[in-house]
Design an enzyme around this catalytic site. Structure first.
Site, PDB file in Angstrom:
ATOM      1  NE  ARG A   1      -7.441   5.173   4.171  1.00  0.00           N
ATOM      2  CZ  ARG A   1      -6.583   5.759   4.992  1.00  0.00           C
ATOM      3  NH1 ARG A   1      -6.951   6.132   6.194  1.00  0.00           N
ATOM      4  NH2 ARG A   1      -5.341   5.988   4.622  1.00  0.00           N
TER       5      ARG A   1
ATOM      6  CE  LYS B   1      -2.547   2.571   3.563  1.00  0.00           C
ATOM      7  NZ  LYS B   1      -1.421   3.171   4.288  1.00  0.00           N
ATOM      8  CG  ASN B   2       2.162   2.805   3.530  1.00  0.00           C
ATOM      9  OD1 ASN B   2       1.022   3.181   3.221  1.00  0.00           O
ATOM     10  ND2 ASN B   2       2.507   2.534   4.779  1.00  0.00           N
TER      11      ASN B   2
ATOM     12  CG  ASP C   1       2.386   1.356   9.532  1.00  0.00           C
ATOM     13  OD1 ASP C   1       2.005   2.308  10.237  1.00  0.00           O
ATOM     14  OD2 ASP C   1       2.851   1.496   8.390  1.00  0.00           O
TER      15      ASP C   1
ATOM     16  NE  ARG D   1      -0.042  10.299  10.052  1.00  0.00           N
ATOM     17  CZ  ARG D   1      -0.515   9.397   9.197  1.00  0.00           C
ATOM     18  NH1 ARG D   1      -1.800   9.150   9.137  1.00  0.00           N
ATOM     19  NH2 ARG D   1       0.297   8.751   8.394  1.00  0.00           N
TER      20      ARG D   1
ATOM     21  CB  CYS E   1      -4.773   6.674  10.220  1.00  0.00           C
ATOM     22  SG  CYS E   1      -5.343   5.304   9.210  1.00  0.00           S
TER      23      CYS E   1
HETATM   24  N1  EPU Z   1       6.797  14.022  10.913  1.00  0.00           N
HETATM   25  C1  EPU Z   1       6.968  15.355  11.199  1.00  0.00           C
HETATM   26  N2  EPU Z   1       7.014  16.241  10.177  1.00  0.00           N
HETATM   27  C2  EPU Z   1       6.903  15.864   8.884  1.00  0.00           C
HETATM   28  C3  EPU Z   1       6.720  14.502   8.588  1.00  0.00           C
HETATM   29  C4  EPU Z   1       6.667  13.601   9.618  1.00  0.00           C
HETATM   30  O1  EPU Z   1       7.069  15.743  12.361  1.00  0.00           O
HETATM   31  O2  EPU Z   1       6.954  16.728   7.994  1.00  0.00           O
HETATM   32  C5  EPU Z   1       6.769  13.037  12.006  1.00  0.00           C
HETATM   33  C6  EPU Z   1       5.442  12.308  12.094  1.00  0.00           C
HETATM   34  O3  EPU Z   1       4.494  13.028  12.851  1.00  0.00           O
HETATM   35  C7  EPU Z   1       5.842  10.993  12.716  1.00  0.00           C
HETATM   36  C8  EPU Z   1       7.226  10.744  12.126  1.00  0.00           C
HETATM   37  O4  EPU Z   1       7.691  12.009  11.692  1.00  0.00           O
HETATM   38  O5  EPU Z   1       5.960  11.122  14.108  1.00  0.00           O
HETATM   39  C9  EPU Z   1       7.299   9.773  10.978  1.00  0.00           C
HETATM   40  O6  EPU Z   1       6.343  10.139   9.997  1.00  0.00           O
HETATM   41  P1  EPU Z   1       6.502   9.780   8.454  1.00  0.00           P
HETATM   42  O7  EPU Z   1       6.544  11.039   7.674  1.00  0.00           O
HETATM   43  O8  EPU Z   1       7.604   8.803   8.283  1.00  0.00           O
HETATM   44  O9  EPU Z   1       5.101   9.083   8.187  1.00  0.00           O
HETATM   45  P2  EPU Z   1       4.249   9.205   6.882  1.00  0.00           P
HETATM   46  O10 EPU Z   1       5.133   9.220   5.693  1.00  0.00           O
HETATM   47  O11 EPU Z   1       3.224  10.262   7.016  1.00  0.00           O
HETATM   48  C10 EPU Z   1       4.148   6.642   6.455  1.00  0.00           C
HETATM   49  C11 EPU Z   1       3.070   5.623   6.284  1.00  0.00           C
HETATM   50  C12 EPU Z   1       2.419   5.327   7.624  1.00  0.00           C
HETATM   51  C13 EPU Z   1       3.490   4.879   8.609  1.00  0.00           C
HETATM   52  C14 EPU Z   1       4.606   5.916   8.699  1.00  0.00           C
HETATM   53  C15 EPU Z   1       5.763   5.496   9.579  1.00  0.00           C
HETATM   54  C16 EPU Z   1       2.262   6.194   4.075  1.00  0.00           C
HETATM   55  C17 EPU Z   1       1.174   6.732   3.234  1.00  0.00           C
HETATM   56  N3  EPU Z   1       2.057   6.173   5.379  1.00  0.00           N
HETATM   57  O12 EPU Z   1       3.502   7.818   6.937  1.00  0.00           O
HETATM   58  O13 EPU Z   1       1.520   4.271   7.368  1.00  0.00           O
HETATM   59  O14 EPU Z   1       2.918   4.682   9.871  1.00  0.00           O
HETATM   60  O15 EPU Z   1       5.127   6.172   7.382  1.00  0.00           O
HETATM   61  O16 EPU Z   1       6.370   4.352   9.068  1.00  0.00           O
HETATM   62  O17 EPU Z   1       3.297   5.759   3.576  1.00  0.00           O
HETATM   63  C18 EPU Z   1      -0.345   2.917   7.712  1.00  0.00           C
HETATM   64  O18 EPU Z   1      -0.028   2.304   6.686  1.00  0.00           O
HETATM   65  O19 EPU Z   1      -1.234   2.508   8.531  1.00  0.00           O
HETATM   66  C19 EPU Z   1       0.331   4.166   8.021  1.00  0.00           C
HETATM   67  C20 EPU Z   1      -0.166   5.060   8.876  1.00  0.00           C
END
Ligand code: EPU
Length: 421
Positions: free
Chosen positions: A398, A24-25, A307, A123, A118
């Site tokens: 989803r 998915k990601n 996750d 975030r 979610c």
């Molecule tokens: N963060 C910041 N600022 C940013 C970006 C992230 O403070 O600009 C913080 C976040 O709040 C979090 C950490 O950094 O505490 C890591 O966030 P990351 O950006 O890595 O997460 P993401 O890219 O938004 C993806 C996956 C998530 C998964 C996370 C962590 C996707 C679409 N989503 O989210 O997947 O939990 O990486 O591995 O790729 C899921 O599949 O259920 C899911 C939530």
């Protein structure tokens, strides 16, 4: 209003085989990235989930012609128009933020609603914005609802991420692929999905090296061409089925799995006492009667995935003592705790750590607050006595391909019903 719920009568032993879908990601980044090509992109092995359908529909809003059949998608962006993207679809998932990097790269300009996704606590996307600004974009989010990005010219830059972020790393890779000159991302995310996106972009003619390490170099190119790409297996779906098998499985064979990608979970399940046989691209997992308590701390890859923190938790009720689960990525990702308490689970959470004590789970009405909380409730329902009814299952759809049918095939007593809410 009518709502579909998932019902599970726990206690059955599951047997059989499961085929894991494409990640998915990865998919949710690669579908937006395909708009950067000048001609046709073919994607194979996509998961059959609603997030994929939403992103395909967003591509169509940009006058891109698409064809989604089963797990294949054809994208023809030759007639693309840089339209303002509607809010309701953008808000329904987090990954719509990849439209920003892709459109900024292709048109040096985009207007898009703020992403949803979610509810896991705060975030922010400040690291994405920091990256876009470093590449020369002006960012205006003054109306609080939309993000306007515009660059006279995108120019390569050295970007040090303050936080290791999957989304920011990928978004910067997208925009930087069509910038002038070299971009270096330091403290980049190393997740397998980042590598998959980099491989996809490279197959379209991008020049990216170092994906999978903490320093990624991108040499900008003039344009990207069409390609064919197969998405990597979903390590979180695979990990969820490992937890399901550990809860109630007898030799469940999980196909299309990259064992390396789920190693942190494999190690924890073995510590717990789960029986696991590893193959090159499959795994056979069986439940055992006696489990030992374990402690889990989520970390960025190659640490234990946030996750999988929720799906693994119900197994800890089966252990011989208290276990602790700490989420360092999302310290507020504990909305499943209240639901598990309603199922008679001795669980509490405080400041990013859940304490789980041995318990006999009892079926109850429970609510999936987010995708992986939903997966957690399915694992819990499979081991609980009597019937568990899971509400808000749209979150589960989803991210998991045909999960109810798959579990039914494995022998679970699981079904859906429409109920008045
Ligand atoms: N963060 C910041 N600022 C940013 C970006 C992230 O403070 O600009 C913080 C976040 O709040 C979090 C950490 O950094 O505490 C890591 O966030 P990351 O950006 O890595 O997460 P993401 O890219 O938004 C993806 C996956 C998530 C998964 C996370 C962590 C996707 C679409 N989503 O989210 O997947 O939990 O990486 O591995 O790729 C899921 O599949 O259920 C899911 C939530």
């Amino acid at each position: 209003m009518m709502q579909e719920v998932i019902k599970i009568k726990g206690g059955r032993t599951l047997k059989g085989e499961v085929e894991i879908s494409g990640a998915k990601n990865s998919s949710v980044a690669i579908i937006p990235a395909s708009l950067m090509a000048t001609d046709t992109v073919k994607l194979e092995g996509l998961p059959k989930i609603s997030d994929v359908e939403t992103l395909v529909s967003l591509l169509e809003d940009l006058n891109i012609s698409t064809q989604l059949e089963d797990t294949h998608l054809t994208v023809d962006p030759s007639q693309i128009k840089n339209a303002v993207l509607p809010n309701h679809k953008v808000e329904s998932l987090r990954a719509s933020y990849y439209m920003m990097g892709a459109l900024l790269g292709r048109f040096k300009k985009c207007v898009i609603g703020l992403p949803g996704g979610c509810p896991l606590g705060p975030r922010p996307i400040d690291q994405h914005i920091k990256g876009f600004k470093a590449l020369g974009a002006e960012v205006d989010e003054s109306d609080g609802r939309t993000m306007k990005l515009e660059a006279k010219q995108l120019k390569g830059a050295n970007i040090y991420l303050d936080i290791v972020s999957v989304g920011a790393t990928i978004n910067i890779m997208l925009a930087a692929s069509l910038a002038k000159g070299q971009t270096v991302i330091e403290n980049a995310a190393k997740e397998p999905e980042v590598v998959d996106v980099a491989n996809f972009l490279n197959s379209m003619g991008a020049k990216i090296t170092g994906a999978g390490t903490s320093t990624i170099k991108i040499n900008g190119v003039e344009s990207l061409h069409g390609t064919t790409h197969t998405i990597i297996p979903d390590r979180i779906e695979a990990g969820t089925y490992m937890c399901i098998a550990a809860a109630s499985g007898e030799r469940i064979k999980i196909h299309n799995i990259i064992p390396k990608h789920v190693e942190p979970l494999t190690v924890k399940l073995k510590e717990l006492g789960v029986d696991i046989e590893l193959g090159d691209d499959f795994m056979i997992v069986s439940a055992r009667d006696n489990y030992h308590s374990v402690d889990i701390k989520t970390l960025v890859y190659p640490g234990f995935a946030t996750d999988l923190q929720q799906p693994v938790t119900p197994l800890l009720f089966l252990a011989d003592g208290p276990s602790f689960v700490t989420d360092t990525i999302y310290p507020e990702r504990f909305r499943h705790v209240k639901e598990l308490q309603n199922m008679n689970g001795a669980i509490d959470s405080d400041r990013g750590t859940a304490t789980i004590k041995p318990s006999k789970l009892q079926g109850a009405d429970v609510y999936a607050s987010d995708l992986r909380a939903g997966a957690c409730l399915i694992v819990a329902g499979l081991i609980a006595k009597d019937v568990t009814t899971i509400f808000n299952v749209r979150h589960i759809y989803r991210g998991y391909t045909d999960i109810v049918q798959t579990l039914k095939r494995l022998g679970a007593d699981i079904w859906t019903e429409k109920v008045e809410v």
